[in-house]
Write an enzyme that holds these catalytic residues in place. Sequence first.
Site, PDB file in Angstrom:
ATOM      1  N   SER A   1       0.828  -1.198   0.000  1.00 17.93           N
ATOM      2  CA  SER A   1       0.000   0.000   0.000  1.00 17.93           C
ATOM      3  C   SER A   1       0.874   1.264   0.000  1.00 17.93           C
ATOM      4  O   SER A   1       1.674   1.446  -0.908  1.00 17.93           O
ATOM      5  CB  SER A   1      -0.968  -0.033   1.191  1.00 17.93           C
ATOM      6  OG  SER A   1      -1.947   0.962   1.084  1.00 17.93           O
TER       7      SER A   1
ATOM      8  N   ASP B   1      -9.084  -4.294  -6.046  1.00 18.83           N
ATOM      9  CA  ASP B   1      -8.565  -3.328  -5.067  1.00 18.83           C
ATOM     10  C   ASP B   1      -9.404  -2.049  -5.130  1.00 18.83           C
ATOM     11  O   ASP B   1      -9.413  -1.343  -6.134  1.00 18.83           O
ATOM     12  CB  ASP B   1      -7.102  -3.024  -5.382  1.00 18.83           C
ATOM     13  CG  ASP B   1      -6.406  -2.250  -4.275  1.00 18.83           C
ATOM     14  OD1 ASP B   1      -7.090  -1.575  -3.490  1.00 18.83           O
ATOM     15  OD2 ASP B   1      -5.159  -2.330  -4.199  1.00 18.83           O
TER      16      ASP B   1
ATOM     17  N   HIS C   1      -7.170  -5.329  -1.931  1.00 20.78           N
ATOM     18  CA  HIS C   1      -6.009  -4.531  -1.544  1.00 20.78           C
ATOM     19  C   HIS C   1      -5.149  -5.243  -0.498  1.00 20.78           C
ATOM     20  O   HIS C   1      -3.930  -5.104  -0.492  1.00 20.78           O
ATOM     21  CB  HIS C   1      -6.495  -3.184  -0.988  1.00 20.78           C
ATOM     22  CG  HIS C   1      -5.401  -2.230  -0.639  1.00 20.78           C
ATOM     23  ND1 HIS C   1      -4.580  -1.654  -1.580  1.00 20.78           N
ATOM     24  CD2 HIS C   1      -4.988  -1.733   0.575  1.00 20.78           C
ATOM     25  CE1 HIS C   1      -3.721  -0.849  -0.992  1.00 20.78           C
ATOM     26  NE2 HIS C   1      -3.938  -0.882   0.313  1.00 20.78           N
TER      27      HIS C   1
END
Length: 302
Positions: free
Chosen positions: A172, A218, A250
């Site tokens: 991320s 995601d 994600h």
Amino acid sequence: MQPVPAITPDPVARRPRRALRWALALAVLGAGLGAAPAAHAAASPYERGPAPTVASIEASRGAFAIAQSTVAASSVSGFRGGTIYYPTSTAEGTFGAVAISPGYTATQSSVAWLGPRLASQGFVVITIDTLSRYDQPASRGTQLLAALDYLTNTSGVRTRIDRNRLAVMGHSMGGGGSLSAANARPQLQAAIPLTGWHTVKNWSGVRVPTLVVGAENDSVAPVSSHSEPFYTSLPSTVDKAYLELNNASHSAPTSTNVTVAKYSISWLKRFVDDDTRYDQFLCPPPPASATIQEYRNTCPHS
């Protein structure tokens, strides 16, 4: 946020690899002219471990026994401590090293599964906690570099590491941080942003071999506005690949994921260790499957 300025790579930093390739080419030529072949000659002096197979790179552990140690936040500067995973034997020589950052609001526990998985394949790995859980990608990139500097300069495992063979990874915002780190330090040998998030979309200044991992479903860092533009903006002159996980979210890289491990190991082995035995898993590119939505790359690797 303005795009991170491109940094021209130091040609001297790449010179040893070019010299190595010339030496290998001459060695092959010599063999063709009648030199006696060796029983086994490694294509790279950085090869570590046995010849890979699909089973070996998909396994939960590689060939190396490992140990781990805790890095207290009070003992370092530039990041908030972490955990080091490393092979216990140095019989095959020194190892490449990888620093891994978690994402926004997360701790190193979210990427901890990668530590033993990568270390047992022949790397020294540090998973880090960031100075703040809310640090933005650029800061996480700086912290990844600080962690690598700590590993190679002052850590208890520094003698096990080849300081010229270093890589960064992250999830991320930590994945965005790995792009920032690669842009700031072109001497790195590999970068792997995992479902990365960054406000900067143009990474045309990066000179580090980069595997971009995205996830089809995601909703936090949609591939259309993050992983895909990251990949396409990387220059075509750089070894790069784009792996999109099929039907994944994600958070897919934050728990054991065979596909993420398989291609991360192959990328690190190929570019940190110059180990062409792993090209077979990257070139030709793997087809779409139950776990892979899409894979793009710049095969053949130079």
